[in-house]
Design an enzyme around this catalytic site. Structure first.
Site, short mmCIF file in Angstrom:
data_model
loop_
_atom_site.label_atom_id
_atom_site.label_comp_id
_atom_site.label_asym_id
_atom_site.label_seq_id
_atom_site.Cartn_x
_atom_site.Cartn_y
_atom_site.Cartn_z
N ASP A 1 12.12 -2.95 -4.19
CA ASP A 1 11.06 -2.98 -5.20
C ASP A 1 10.34 -1.63 -5.21
O ASP A 1 9.84 -1.19 -4.18
CB ASP A 1 10.08 -4.11 -4.87
CG ASP A 1 9.16 -4.43 -6.04
OD1 ASP A 1 8.73 -3.50 -6.75
OD2 ASP A 1 8.86 -5.63 -6.24
N LYS B 1 3.14 1.24 -9.56
CA LYS B 1 1.76 1.67 -9.68
C LYS B 1 1.33 2.40 -8.41
O LYS B 1 1.63 1.97 -7.31
CB LYS B 1 0.85 0.47 -9.93
CG LYS B 1 1.10 -0.22 -11.27
CD LYS B 1 0.15 -1.38 -11.49
CE LYS B 1 0.41 -2.05 -12.84
NZ LYS B 1 -0.48 -3.22 -13.07
#
Length: 252
Positions: free
Chosen positions: A159, A163
């Site tokens: 992953d 952000k």
């Protein structure tokens, strides 16, 4: 951690019996908590095969550290061991294990549905050189493997947590790469792949900064295969214009 390329998004639910018996400091993890349900077939296969092929990574009674894995006993043979962290539903796991029957593969994933899909595929294909661990890859590295015990570590499409405020959740941080380097035997391989350009830069920087690792190319003579199958997810990434970055290091 994202699902393995070419798989559906896996989901995770923690059974009460799988929680640690003692409260502990909560480490920042690289995966998202989700819930899941298994199909009847997946559930039946899980009940039948998981006791033999799977285990849960967790602390022992009263928070005691678990014993390191005896992979020779678990696989019934002595062979080089590759740890795959975040196998998703195991498209690459299964194909690479089938291509290298002389290598034993321990696949780690937090999401039960992904593991159930891989377990069903293992059962259908009658593959004997894969074992499964449900849990956090860093916990597995810390507690279930000792120094110089692994011939390879694979981390495919973790992953990216895109952000900036979430970058601390990315798996391949300096501390984790240092731990991987410690667990690899000399000549062992760290193989990472990502379709996220910013994360690729970070992984490259962190890997190159680890003094026990040396960047290598896929053309080198290696103890394990680094040829991954192209999955459906990866094909979609190519179609969307996302470049796939492969990164390889050898333990010195």
């Amino acid at each position: 951690m994202r699902a393995q390329p070419g798989t559906d998004s896996a989901e995770h639910s923690v059974d009460p019996g799988e929680r640690s018996a003692a409260p502990q400091h909560r480490r920042v993890t690289s995966f998202r908590t989700r819930r899941s349900t298994l199909s009847d077939h997946q559930h039946a296969t899980w009940e039948r095969r998981w006791p033999e092929l799977g285990r849960v990574a967790r602390s022992g009674a009263d928070g005691a550290e678990p014993e390191p894995l005896d992979t020779a006993a678990w696989f019934g043979r002595s062979a080089p061991v590759v740890l795959e962290i975040g196998c998703g539903t195991g498209t690459s796991t299964l194909a690479m294990a089938q291509a290298e029957p002389e290598i034993d593969v321990v696949a780690v994933e937090v999401y039960k549905r992904g593991l159930a899909q891989l377990l069903s595929a293992i059962d259908r294909a009658q593959v004997s050189n894969i074992r499964l661990i449900r849990g956090d890859g860093v916990d597995v590295l810390e507690h279930l493997f000792g120094p110089d015990s692994l011939t390879g570590v694979r981390v495919f499409f973790p992953d990216p947590w895109p952000k900036a405020r979430h970058h601390k959740r990315r798996l391949l941080q300096p501390s984790t790469v240092a731990l991987i380097a410690d667990r690899l035997r000399p000549g062992g391989i760290l193989h990472a792949a990502t379709d996220h350009a910013d994360y690729a830069e970070q992984i490259a920087e962190v890997g190159d900064a680890e003094p026990r690792l040396r960047r290598i190319s896929a053309a080198a003579a290696l103890p394990i295969s680094v040829q991954r199958p192209t999955t459906k997810y990866e094909s979609k990434a190519h179609t969307a214009g996302s470049a796939i970055t492969e990164l390889l290091w050898e333990r010195s």
